[in-house]
Design an enzyme around this catalytic site. Structure first.
Site, PDB file in Angstrom:
ATOM      1  N   PRO A  40       3.880   8.410   1.665  1.00  0.00           N
ATOM      2  CA  PRO A  40       4.193   7.826   0.356  1.00  0.00           C
ATOM      3  C   PRO A  40       5.669   7.433   0.243  1.00  0.00           C
ATOM      4  O   PRO A  40       6.544   8.007   0.902  1.00  0.00           O
ATOM      5  CB  PRO A  40       3.842   8.956  -0.624  1.00  0.00           C
ATOM      6  CG  PRO A  40       2.864   9.814   0.111  1.00  0.00           C
ATOM      7  CD  PRO A  40       3.286   9.759   1.541  1.00  0.00           C
ATOM      8  N   ASN A  41       5.906   6.447  -0.619  1.00  0.00           N
ATOM      9  CA  ASN A  41       7.260   6.005  -0.959  1.00  0.00           C
ATOM     10  C   ASN A  41       8.049   5.485   0.243  1.00  0.00           C
ATOM     11  O   ASN A  41       9.280   5.509   0.246  1.00  0.00           O
ATOM     12  CB  ASN A  41       8.043   7.144  -1.641  1.00  0.00           C
ATOM     13  CG  ASN A  41       7.327   7.689  -2.855  1.00  0.00           C
ATOM     14  OD1 ASN A  41       6.858   6.926  -3.703  1.00  0.00           O
ATOM     15  ND2 ASN A  41       7.191   9.019  -2.928  1.00  0.00           N
ATOM     16  N   ARG A  42       7.309   5.039   1.266  1.00  0.00           N
ATOM     17  CA  ARG A  42       7.919   4.473   2.480  1.00  0.00           C
ATOM     18  C   ARG A  42       8.740   5.492   3.261  1.00  0.00           C
ATOM     19  O   ARG A  42       9.549   5.129   4.109  1.00  0.00           O
ATOM     20  CB  ARG A  42       8.777   3.242   2.146  1.00  0.00           C
ATOM     21  CG  ARG A  42       7.996   2.064   1.552  1.00  0.00           C
ATOM     22  CD  ARG A  42       6.944   1.569   2.545  1.00  0.00           C
ATOM     23  NE  ARG A  42       6.221   0.399   2.063  1.00  0.00           N
ATOM     24  CZ  ARG A  42       5.007   0.453   1.522  1.00  0.00           C
ATOM     25  NH1 ARG A  42       4.408   1.610   1.335  1.00  0.00           N
ATOM     26  NH2 ARG A  42       4.395  -0.656   1.153  1.00  0.00           N
ATOM     27  N   LEU A  43       8.520   6.786   3.002  1.00  0.00           N
ATOM     28  CA  LEU A  43       9.216   7.842   3.742  1.00  0.00           C
ATOM     29  C   LEU A  43       8.308   8.315   4.876  1.00  0.00           C
ATOM     30  O   LEU A  43       7.800   9.437   4.898  1.00  0.00           O
ATOM     31  CB  LEU A  43       9.598   8.989   2.808  1.00  0.00           C
ATOM     32  CG  LEU A  43      10.574   8.607   1.687  1.00  0.00           C
ATOM     33  CD1 LEU A  43      10.881   9.802   0.804  1.00  0.00           C
ATOM     34  CD2 LEU A  43      11.870   8.028   2.272  1.00  0.00           C
ATOM     35  N   GLU A  57       0.858  -1.185   0.000  1.00  0.00           N
ATOM     36  CA  GLU A  57       0.000   0.000   0.000  1.00  0.00           C
ATOM     37  C   GLU A  57       0.891   1.232   0.000  1.00  0.00           C
ATOM     38  O   GLU A  57       1.961   1.245   0.612  1.00  0.00           O
ATOM     39  CB  GLU A  57      -0.902   0.026   1.235  1.00  0.00           C
ATOM     40  CG  GLU A  57      -1.928  -1.093   1.302  1.00  0.00           C
ATOM     41  CD  GLU A  57      -3.053  -0.922   0.310  1.00  0.00           C
ATOM     42  OE1 GLU A  57      -3.285   0.230  -0.140  1.00  0.00           O
ATOM     43  OE2 GLU A  57      -3.709  -1.929  -0.016  1.00  0.00           O
TER      44      GLU A  57
END
Length: 211
Positions: free
Chosen positions: A188-191, A8
Site C-alpha cells: 500500500p501507498n507505493r511503499l 491500484e
C-alpha cells in the site's frame, strides 16, 4: 487521453527478510510455482532487455524455458537483433511481470550461449510446427509480406517430410547468468517491499531496497 487517474493500491501480500530463502533460485522457484498455481497467462513470459555495441537498448518478450543454479535460459535465432546485441554487449536484464500477484522479479547479469547439445535436447522436444518455424524465420529481417513465410514453411515441409527436423545451426539457447536478482512485492501507498540478492565470491548477499 488522460490516464493519470489509473492506479491500484497493492494489498495482497508483504515480503520480509525472514520469509526469504537464502538461495535466490529457490525463492524464484517458489514464486514461479505460485504464479503457475494462480493460473497467470504464460507465467514464464519475461521481458528481455539488451543493449547494442552503440548503446542502443532493445526490449522484447521471450519465454523462459528452464532455470537452474546456473541461470535462466531462453531460445532464439542467432541472427536476431537480440543475438547481435548480445554478441556486442553480453550485459542483459530480464523481468517477470506477475502483475496479478502484484509481483515482479528482475534479473541482471550476462548472457552466454548454452551448449549445442543442450539446444538440441530442447529443440527435439518442441512441436513439429515449431521446429519447422525455426527454419522458416530469419528473425528480425525485413520481409515483403506474410506470404514469404507461408511459402518458406511449405518448402520446409517438403524438405523434411521424410524424417526428423534437424537443429538449425543458426538457432539455440542463451543463459542469463545473474549478478543480481530482485524480488518486488507491491504494498500500500507505493511503499513496496524490494529485496535484492547480489552475487558475492562465495554466496549471495541479500539487501532490502527502498521503494
Amino acid at each position: 487521453m488522460d490516464i493519470s487517474h489509473l492506479r491500484e493500491n497493492y494489498t495482497q501480500a508483504g515480503l520480509d527478510l525472514d520469509s526469504l530463502d537464502s538461495n535466490p533460485f529457490q525463492q524464484f522457484d517458489l514464486w514461479f510455482q505460485q504464479a503457475v498455481e494462480a493460473q497467470l497467462p504464460e507465467p514464464n513470459a519475461m521481458s528481455l532487455a539488451t543493449v547494442s555495441g552503440e548503446g542502443q537498448p532493445s526490449l522484447r518478450t521471450v519465454l523462459l524455458k528452464y532455470v537452474s543454479q546456473e541461470g535462466f535460459v531462453f531460445f532464439t535465432n542467432y541472427s536476431s537483433r537480440k543475438a547481435h546485441d548480445i554478441s556486442e554487449n553480453p550485459n542483459a536484464a530480464i523481468m517477470f511481470p506477475w502483475i496479478a500477484l502484484e509481483r515482479q522479479v528482475i534479473v541482471r547479469g550476462k548472457a552466454e550461449k548454452i551448449s549445442k547439445a543442450d539446444s538440441l535436447k530442447y529443440f527435439t522436444s518442441r512441436p513439429h510446427g515449431s521446429q519447422l518455424g525455426a527454419w522458416v524465420s530469419q528473425q528480425s529481417s525485413v520481409i515483403t509480406g506474410r506470404k514469404v513465410l507461408e511459402m518458406k514453411l511449405d518448402e520446409m515441409k517438403r524438405k523434411f517430410k521424410e524424417g526428423k527436423v534437424p537443429l538449425p545451426d543458426f538457432w539455440g539457447g542463451y543463459r542469463i547468468v545473474p549478478e543480481s536478482i530482485e524480488f518486488w512485492q507491491g504494498r500500500p501507498n507505493r511503499l513496496h517491499d524490494r529485496f535484492q540478492y547480489t552475487r558475492t565470491d562465495s554466496d549471495w548477499q541479500i539487501e532490502r531496497l527502498s521503494p
